[in-house]
Design an enzyme around this catalytic site. Sequence first.
Site, PDB file in Angstrom:
ATOM      1  N   ALA A 103      -6.494  -4.626   1.032  1.00 58.94           N
ATOM      2  CA  ALA A 103      -6.993  -5.925   1.488  1.00 58.94           C
ATOM      3  C   ALA A 103      -8.151  -6.401   0.613  1.00 58.94           C
ATOM      4  CB  ALA A 103      -7.429  -5.835   2.951  1.00 58.94           C
ATOM      5  N   GLN A 127       0.820  -1.209   0.000  1.00 59.02           N
ATOM      6  CA  GLN A 127       0.000   0.000   0.000  1.00 59.02           C
ATOM      7  C   GLN A 127       0.850   1.254   0.000  1.00 59.02           C
ATOM      8  OE1 GLN A 127      -1.473  -0.925   4.104  1.00 59.02           O
ATOM      9  NE2 GLN A 127      -1.323   1.286   4.379  1.00 59.02           N
ATOM     10  N   GLN A 161      -4.383   3.270   2.649  1.00 63.84           N
ATOM     11  CA  GLN A 161      -5.247   2.501   1.755  1.00 63.84           C
ATOM     12  C   GLN A 161      -5.281   1.029   2.114  1.00 63.84           C
ATOM     13  OE1 GLN A 161      -3.492   3.508  -2.001  1.00 63.84           O
ATOM     14  NE2 GLN A 161      -4.617   5.424  -2.192  1.00 63.84           N
ATOM     15  N   CYS A 162      -5.021   0.709   3.392  1.00 64.05           N
ATOM     16  CA  CYS A 162      -4.894  -0.694   3.788  1.00 64.05           C
ATOM     17  C   CYS A 162      -6.178  -1.474   3.539  1.00 64.05           C
ATOM     18  CB  CYS A 162      -4.469  -0.797   5.239  1.00 64.05           C
ATOM     19  SG  CYS A 162      -5.530   0.112   6.401  1.00 64.05           S
ATOM     20  N   GLY A 163      -7.337  -0.850   3.778  1.00 65.48           N
ATOM     21  CA  GLY A 163      -8.591  -1.557   3.578  1.00 65.48           C
ATOM     22  C   GLY A 163      -8.846  -1.883   2.123  1.00 65.48           C
TER      23      GLY A 163
END
Length: 350
Positions: A135, A126, A130-132
């Site tokens: 994922a 990332q 923007q981790c979500g």
Amino acid sequence: MSSPCSPPLEPPAPSPGIPVPQGPITPPLSLPPNLPSLALLPPASSLQAPIPPPPPLPPPPAVGGPAPPHVFGLEKSQLLKEALEKAGPVPRSRDDVKRLLKLQKDRFRSDLQWILFCADLPSLIQEGPQCGLVALWMAGTLLAPPSGIPLERLVQMAVDRGYTAQGEMFSVANMGKLAQEALGCQAELLCGGLGGPNRDRVLRHLVSGHPLLIPYDEDFNHEPCQRKGYKAHWAVSTGVLLGTQAVPGLGYSEDPELPGLFHPVPSTARQPPSLPEEGSPGAVYLLSKQGKSWHYQLWDYDQVRDSNLQLTDFSPSRAADGRAYVVPAGGVRAGLCGQALLLSPKDSSC
């Protein structure tokens, strides 16, 4: 034009290495302009220089090897480029689990036999918060066509629908809506935490080979911790390591390198394993991946459950950094606390 008293011009001194002709010089025959004298050409045999052998062909590309990780923002970050060059190919989930079992064997109970259910994911590093969405992108490779959905498209869709300002996702419900629209999959919002009656639901979902999106607090080593939501992060789980007293006799094979580790035999009918009871500590580990590393990690289920259940507050450092974040009404507690997202293909009966 020289005067009558001028001495006659002397011929120019010969260039070094060129012999001076002796005796009278007979003028050469008249030749067409720009045509060299044939007498001055070298023999025909010396005109053909030896042809060098062709360069060796490049080695054939590796067949069947793991692809390098996808890195969002790679062109902007020299640090990411250097890290990627040193990292090598993306490990497979089974290989990473076996590595962890060897390195951390004291962490896993020796009185149990272990069954690994796993699915391989590509990696995406990332950039920014923007981790979500990273994922979700990784999970989408198990749900969408093989070409996948570009991360940029997911980000733009989330921005257009008001779910995010710069890639952050503080709402599991909004993540579910985005997953259904972008990936065309089923998205089940799980509320009330990962324990209690939800525990078996989550484990059976993972045993079926479907991904789970989990918000949690991230520690320095990417593992779950408890920071009241200040380190809120997202991970995707695509497998589970179950400790059991006895492995079912149908549809499982023991690992040739690690005795006591069993894998389901592909394309073979198998008996479902008995799930460890909730009061059995250290018997269930989630196989997880998140956007700051391209390695899989094994997280104790209870540790993930506890981290997910205490996401209550927005980070003061984020509140003071001058950036815009989209946080739902009710804050982090309403958007993330005790929630997760079960994703499955549209035609799945799971």
